[in-house]
Every structure is written in structure tokens, then in C-alpha cells.
Design a protein around this motif. Structure first.
Motif, PDB file in Angstrom:
ATOM      1  N   SER A 168       4.172 -24.691 -93.539  1.00  0.00           N
ATOM      2  CA  SER A 168       4.534 -24.795 -94.956  1.00  0.00           C
ATOM      3  C   SER A 168       4.815 -23.398 -95.512  1.00  0.00           C
ATOM      4  O   SER A 168       4.252 -22.404 -95.039  1.00  0.00           O
ATOM      5  CB  SER A 168       3.396 -25.440 -95.752  1.00  0.00           C
ATOM      6  OG  SER A 168       2.269 -24.585 -95.808  1.00  0.00           O
ATOM      7  N   PRO A 169       5.667 -23.283 -96.527  1.00  0.00           N
ATOM      8  CA  PRO A 169       5.985 -21.971 -97.101  1.00  0.00           C
ATOM      9  C   PRO A 169       4.812 -21.345 -97.852  1.00  0.00           C
ATOM     10  O   PRO A 169       4.852 -20.164 -98.199  1.00  0.00           O
ATOM     11  CB  PRO A 169       7.159 -22.275 -98.041  1.00  0.00           C
ATOM     12  CG  PRO A 169       7.022 -23.724 -98.371  1.00  0.00           C
ATOM     13  CD  PRO A 169       6.449 -24.371 -97.148  1.00  0.00           C
ATOM     14  N   THR A 170       3.758 -22.121 -98.094  1.00  0.00           N
ATOM     15  CA  THR A 170       2.607 -21.619 -98.840  1.00  0.00           C
ATOM     16  C   THR A 170       1.408 -21.342 -97.934  1.00  0.00           C
ATOM     17  O   THR A 170       0.275 -21.285 -98.416  1.00  0.00           O
ATOM     18  CB  THR A 170       2.201 -22.630 -99.932  1.00  0.00           C
ATOM     19  OG1 THR A 170       1.912 -23.911 -99.322  1.00  0.00           O
ATOM     20  CG2 THR A 170       3.327 -22.807-100.950  1.00  0.00           C
ATOM     21  N   ILE A 171       1.631 -21.149 -96.643  1.00  0.00           N
ATOM     22  CA  ILE A 171       0.525 -20.963 -95.707  1.00  0.00           C
ATOM     23  C   ILE A 171      -0.324 -19.745 -96.084  1.00  0.00           C
ATOM     24  O   ILE A 171      -1.542 -19.742 -95.893  1.00  0.00           O
ATOM     25  CB  ILE A 171       1.042 -20.854 -94.251  1.00  0.00           C
ATOM     26  CG1 ILE A 171      -0.118 -20.841 -93.246  1.00  0.00           C
ATOM     27  CG2 ILE A 171       1.960 -19.673 -94.087  1.00  0.00           C
ATOM     28  CD1 ILE A 171      -0.949 -22.077 -93.223  1.00  0.00           C
ATOM     29  N   GLY A 172       0.272 -18.684 -96.582  1.00  0.00           N
ATOM     30  CA  GLY A 172      -0.501 -17.587 -97.151  1.00  0.00           C
ATOM     31  C   GLY A 172      -0.832 -16.431 -96.218  1.00  0.00           C
ATOM     32  O   GLY A 172      -1.396 -15.429 -96.655  1.00  0.00           O
ATOM     33  N   CYS A 173      -0.518 -16.540 -94.937  1.00  0.00           N
ATOM     34  CA  CYS A 173      -0.765 -15.426 -94.026  1.00  0.00           C
ATOM     35  C   CYS A 173       0.117 -15.603 -92.791  1.00  0.00           C
ATOM     36  O   CYS A 173       0.754 -16.652 -92.610  1.00  0.00           O
ATOM     37  CB  CYS A 173      -2.237 -15.340 -93.612  1.00  0.00           C
ATOM     38  SG  CYS A 173      -2.804 -16.685 -92.554  1.00  0.00           S
ATOM     39  N   TYR A 187      -6.314 -28.583 -96.372  1.00  0.00           N
ATOM     40  CA  TYR A 187      -4.920 -28.965 -96.201  1.00  0.00           C
ATOM     41  C   TYR A 187      -4.639 -29.812 -94.964  1.00  0.00           C
ATOM     42  O   TYR A 187      -3.540 -30.369 -94.846  1.00  0.00           O
ATOM     43  CB  TYR A 187      -4.031 -27.717 -96.200  1.00  0.00           C
ATOM     44  CG  TYR A 187      -3.999 -27.040 -97.545  1.00  0.00           C
ATOM     45  CD1 TYR A 187      -3.380 -27.648 -98.629  1.00  0.00           C
ATOM     46  CD2 TYR A 187      -4.631 -25.811 -97.743  1.00  0.00           C
ATOM     47  CE1 TYR A 187      -3.368 -27.035 -99.881  1.00  0.00           C
ATOM     48  CE2 TYR A 187      -4.618 -25.191 -98.984  1.00  0.00           C
ATOM     49  CZ  TYR A 187      -3.994 -25.815-100.045  1.00  0.00           C
ATOM     50  OH  TYR A 187      -3.985 -25.219-101.286  1.00  0.00           O
ATOM     51  N   CYS A 188      -5.602 -29.920 -94.068  1.00  0.00           N
ATOM     52  CA  CYS A 188      -5.414 -30.777 -92.890  1.00  0.00           C
ATOM     53  C   CYS A 188      -6.291 -32.020 -92.948  1.00  0.00           C
ATOM     54  O   CYS A 188      -5.810 -33.138 -93.090  1.00  0.00           O
ATOM     55  CB  CYS A 188      -5.704 -30.004 -91.607  1.00  0.00           C
ATOM     56  SG  CYS A 188      -4.408 -28.853 -91.150  1.00  0.00           S
ATOM     57  N   PHE A 189      -7.597 -31.810 -92.869  1.00  0.00           N
ATOM     58  CA  PHE A 189      -8.488 -32.940 -92.689  1.00  0.00           C
ATOM     59  C   PHE A 189      -8.679 -33.764 -93.958  1.00  0.00           C
ATOM     60  O   PHE A 189      -8.779 -34.989 -93.892  1.00  0.00           O
ATOM     61  CB  PHE A 189      -9.821 -32.459 -92.122  1.00  0.00           C
ATOM     62  CG  PHE A 189      -9.723 -32.147 -90.656  1.00  0.00           C
ATOM     63  CD1 PHE A 189      -9.897 -33.141 -89.696  1.00  0.00           C
ATOM     64  CD2 PHE A 189      -9.411 -30.871 -90.221  1.00  0.00           C
ATOM     65  CE1 PHE A 189      -9.778 -32.860 -88.339  1.00  0.00           C
ATOM     66  CE2 PHE A 189      -9.294 -30.582 -88.869  1.00  0.00           C
ATOM     67  CZ  PHE A 189      -9.475 -31.586 -87.923  1.00  0.00           C
ATOM     68  N   ILE A 190      -8.727 -33.133 -95.111  1.00  0.00           N
ATOM     69  CA  ILE A 190      -8.841 -33.902 -96.346  1.00  0.00           C
ATOM     70  C   ILE A 190      -7.546 -34.656 -96.633  1.00  0.00           C
ATOM     71  O   ILE A 190      -7.563 -35.833 -97.017  1.00  0.00           O
ATOM     72  CB  ILE A 190      -9.233 -32.982 -97.514  1.00  0.00           C
ATOM     73  CG1 ILE A 190     -10.703 -32.562 -97.358  1.00  0.00           C
ATOM     74  CG2 ILE A 190      -9.020 -33.677 -98.857  1.00  0.00           C
ATOM     75  CD1 ILE A 190     -11.171 -31.580 -98.391  1.00  0.00           C
ATOM     76  N   TYR A 250      -1.624 -30.726 -89.141  1.00  0.00           N
ATOM     77  CA  TYR A 250      -1.557 -29.301 -88.793  1.00  0.00           C
ATOM     78  C   TYR A 250      -0.136 -28.777 -88.922  1.00  0.00           C
ATOM     79  O   TYR A 250       0.099 -27.698 -89.500  1.00  0.00           O
ATOM     80  CB  TYR A 250      -2.051 -29.080 -87.365  1.00  0.00           C
ATOM     81  CG  TYR A 250      -3.429 -28.481 -87.275  1.00  0.00           C
ATOM     82  CD1 TYR A 250      -3.696 -27.190 -87.724  1.00  0.00           C
ATOM     83  CD2 TYR A 250      -4.487 -29.206 -86.728  1.00  0.00           C
ATOM     84  CE1 TYR A 250      -4.957 -26.644 -87.640  1.00  0.00           C
ATOM     85  CE2 TYR A 250      -5.760 -28.662 -86.639  1.00  0.00           C
ATOM     86  CZ  TYR A 250      -5.986 -27.379 -87.108  1.00  0.00           C
ATOM     87  OH  TYR A 250      -7.246 -26.832 -87.031  1.00  0.00           O
ATOM     88  N   GLU A 251       0.812 -29.500 -88.376  1.00  0.00           N
ATOM     89  CA  GLU A 251       2.196 -29.044 -88.421  1.00  0.00           C
ATOM     90  C   GLU A 251       2.684 -28.895 -89.859  1.00  0.00           C
ATOM     91  O   GLU A 251       3.373 -27.929 -90.197  1.00  0.00           O
ATOM     92  CB  GLU A 251       3.086 -30.041 -87.664  1.00  0.00           C
ATOM     93  CG  GLU A 251       2.806 -30.125 -86.167  1.00  0.00           C
ATOM     94  CD  GLU A 251       3.368 -28.942 -85.403  1.00  0.00           C
ATOM     95  OE1 GLU A 251       4.595 -28.800 -85.367  1.00  0.00           O
ATOM     96  OE2 GLU A 251       2.558 -28.161 -84.849  1.00  0.00           O
ATOM     97  N   ASN A 252       2.309 -29.848 -90.716  1.00  0.00           N
ATOM     98  CA  ASN A 252       2.721 -29.790 -92.123  1.00  0.00           C
ATOM     99  C   ASN A 252       2.119 -28.577 -92.827  1.00  0.00           C
ATOM    100  O   ASN A 252       2.766 -27.963 -93.682  1.00  0.00           O
ATOM    101  CB  ASN A 252       2.313 -31.069 -92.853  1.00  0.00           C
ATOM    102  CG  ASN A 252       3.117 -32.273 -92.408  1.00  0.00           C
ATOM    103  OD1 ASN A 252       4.234 -32.142 -91.914  1.00  0.00           O
ATOM    104  ND2 ASN A 252       2.551 -33.459 -92.559  1.00  0.00           N
ATOM    105  N   TRP A 253       0.882 -28.248 -92.472  1.00  0.00           N
ATOM    106  CA  TRP A 253       0.202 -27.124 -93.114  1.00  0.00           C
ATOM    107  C   TRP A 253       0.671 -25.779 -92.551  1.00  0.00           C
ATOM    108  O   TRP A 253       1.078 -24.883 -93.302  1.00  0.00           O
ATOM    109  CB  TRP A 253      -1.309 -27.263 -92.939  1.00  0.00           C
ATOM    110  CG  TRP A 253      -2.095 -26.074 -93.392  1.00  0.00           C
ATOM    111  CD1 TRP A 253      -2.006 -25.448 -94.604  1.00  0.00           C
ATOM    112  CD2 TRP A 253      -3.083 -25.352 -92.642  1.00  0.00           C
ATOM    113  NE1 TRP A 253      -2.886 -24.379 -94.663  1.00  0.00           N
ATOM    114  CE2 TRP A 253      -3.563 -24.309 -93.469  1.00  0.00           C
ATOM    115  CE3 TRP A 253      -3.620 -25.511 -91.365  1.00  0.00           C
ATOM    116  CZ2 TRP A 253      -4.540 -23.408 -93.052  1.00  0.00           C
ATOM    117  CZ3 TRP A 253      -4.607 -24.620 -90.945  1.00  0.00           C
ATOM    118  CH2 TRP A 253      -5.051 -23.589 -91.780  1.00  0.00           C
ATOM    119  N   ILE A 254       0.627 -25.645 -91.240  1.00  0.00           N
ATOM    120  CA  ILE A 254       0.931 -24.359 -90.595  1.00  0.00           C
ATOM    121  C   ILE A 254       2.335 -23.880 -90.925  1.00  0.00           C
ATOM    122  O   ILE A 254       2.565 -22.678 -91.145  1.00  0.00           O
ATOM    123  CB  ILE A 254       0.757 -24.478 -89.061  1.00  0.00           C
ATOM    124  CG1 ILE A 254      -0.729 -24.608 -88.687  1.00  0.00           C
ATOM    125  CG2 ILE A 254       1.392 -23.290 -88.345  1.00  0.00           C
ATOM    126  CD1 ILE A 254      -1.558 -23.359 -88.931  1.00  0.00           C
TER     127      ILE A 254
END
Length: 230
Positions: free
Chosen positions: A193-198, A112-115, A187-191
Motif C-alpha cells: 500500500s502507498p501508506t506503508i510508512g517505511c 492492518y493485517c489481522f484485524i 499482507y499483500e494489501n498492506w505491504i
């Protein structure tokens, strides 16, 4: 930075799955320092990014090749990163007394970040991007890669660029500031996000090392699993 801890071979039954903590952050944010802060706990198994593996894939330095020619080598590098992170994340602990497994970045981070950032920058063709995503989707559905906690060492790109220049890794010498900005944005977009999962603990890693260590100590009960049960 130290190489990854040796992963046990073979399979064996364990009574509990360790509490999985991924230490996340931009290049130079202090991830390995964070892991070293917790190595005093005997029930914690630590894993640094396996840089030595990335530098020697049957004699090929994939890390160096990717920094020198991202257009050509990103697909191969990200595919191999997926494999090494998966081995770390899913392997059983080497000691039955281990209750916490802490590692530097995760399979989720790669996806979700580097790719995503590599696709955005044009370093992955759409076909390559789809192959990596299909691979990840299969792993997510068929293997337990779940994280219990993310510790996000949040930094500003200029700060980590300055740190990166000071530590002087050969492969990082040509990394521009704008790349660190893009990694930060990913990172900000992933961390967040509502689907971060933990659960995510965010620590201001622009601060001094002493201040960061104070924050790690403050959150140590939660970072080390607290009342976690499986």
C-alpha cells in the motif's frame, strides 16, 4: 519458537533510538529463523512473538481459544496482541549499546493485517472493530511506534500450510489452507500500500532455507541499520 526477550522495566534516558526492524510474513514463513540468523550481532536486540504470554493470560490460553472459536475470542486475542506488541515495540533496549531492535511482527501488522482480515471473515462485530481501530489511532498519535524497515518474507499459502502441518503446534492443527490464503492477501494489501510508512525488503521465502539465508546476508547491511542516524 522462543518466547519474547525480557523487556526492561522502568525508564531511562538513551542517546539514540534503535533502528526498528519488523520481520513480517505469514504463519510458517520463517520469521523466527530470520531473527535467529541475526542474533550473532551483539548490538541487536531480538524479540520473538510472545507465544507463552498468549498461551497463559492468568491461566487462559488465548491463542488456543481463538483458534478453537474465532467468533468468540478474536476481539480479546487481538486486544491482547496489541498490548504485547506495543510493549515490545516501544520499550527501551536493555543495553545502551543496542543499535538495532528486531521483532517478529508489529503493531501495524496487527492493525492492518489481522484485524482487517478478522473483520472481513466476520470474527469481529463492527463495534469491536471500531474499538480496536480507535485504540490503535490513539497509540499512533501519542506514542512513537514508527518502523524503520520491514523485512517481508513472502510465501505462497500452500507452502506455509505444509510447513505448519510438519511443525505440529497444537493450536495450529485445525488451521485451514483458506485462512492462510486470506492472511497472505491481507499482507499483500498492506505491504504494497502507498501508506506503508517505511522501506520494505521482500524476500522469497518459498525458497530453501540456505537460499533465504543468502538473501538475508546480501541485505544485512541495510537490515542492520546501515548508516542510520536519529
Amino acid at each position: 519458537m522462543s518466547s519474547a526477550k525480557t523487556i526492561c522495566s522502568g525508564t531511562r534516558a538513551i542517546s539514540k533510538k534503535p533502528f526498528r526492524v519488523s520481520i513480517e510474513g505469514n504463519i510458517g514463513s520463517g520469521k523466527s529463523t530470520c531473527i535467529k540468523f541475526f542474533e550473532k550481532y551483539p548490538y541487536l536486540e531480538k524479540h520473538f512473538e510472545p507465544l507463552n504470554e498468549w498461551r497463559d493470560v492468568s491461566g487462559h490460553n488465548l491463542l488456543g481459544l481463538t483458534y478453537s472459536d474465532s467468533q468468540k475470542w478474536t476481539f480479546s486475542f487481538q486486544h491482547y496482541i496489541h498490548l504485547t506488541r506495543l510493549k515490545i515495540q516501544t520499550s527501551p533496549p536493555c543495553n545502551p549499546n543496542i543499535t538495532v531492535k528486531m521483532f517478529e511482527r508489529s503493531v501495524q501488522n496487527s492493525r492492518y493485517c489481522f484485524i482487517e482480515n478478522a473483520k472481513k471473515r466476520g470474527f469481529l462485530h463492527d463495534a469491536e472493530y471500531q474499538v480496536l481501530n480507535t485504540w490503535y489511532d490513539f497509540v499512533e498519535k501519542n506514542l512513537d511506534i514508527n518502523l524503520n524497515l520491514i523485512v517481508y518474507l513472502k510465501t505462497s499459502p500452500q507452502v506455509v500450510w505444509d510447513r505448519m502441518m510438519k511443525r505440529g503446534r497444537a493450536e495450529e492443527s485445525e488451521v485451514p489452507l483458506d485462512y492462510l490464503q486470506q492472511v497472505h492477501d491481507a499482507y499483500e494489501n498492506w505491504i504494497y500500500s502507498p501508506t506503508i510508512g517505511c522501506e520494505v525488503i521482500t524476500i522469497d521465502a518459498d525458497k530453501s532455507l540456505d537460499n533465504v539465508k543468502e538473501d538475508l546476508e546480501r541485505y544485512s547491511y541495510k537490515i542492520l541499520g546501515g548508516n542510520h542516524t536519529n
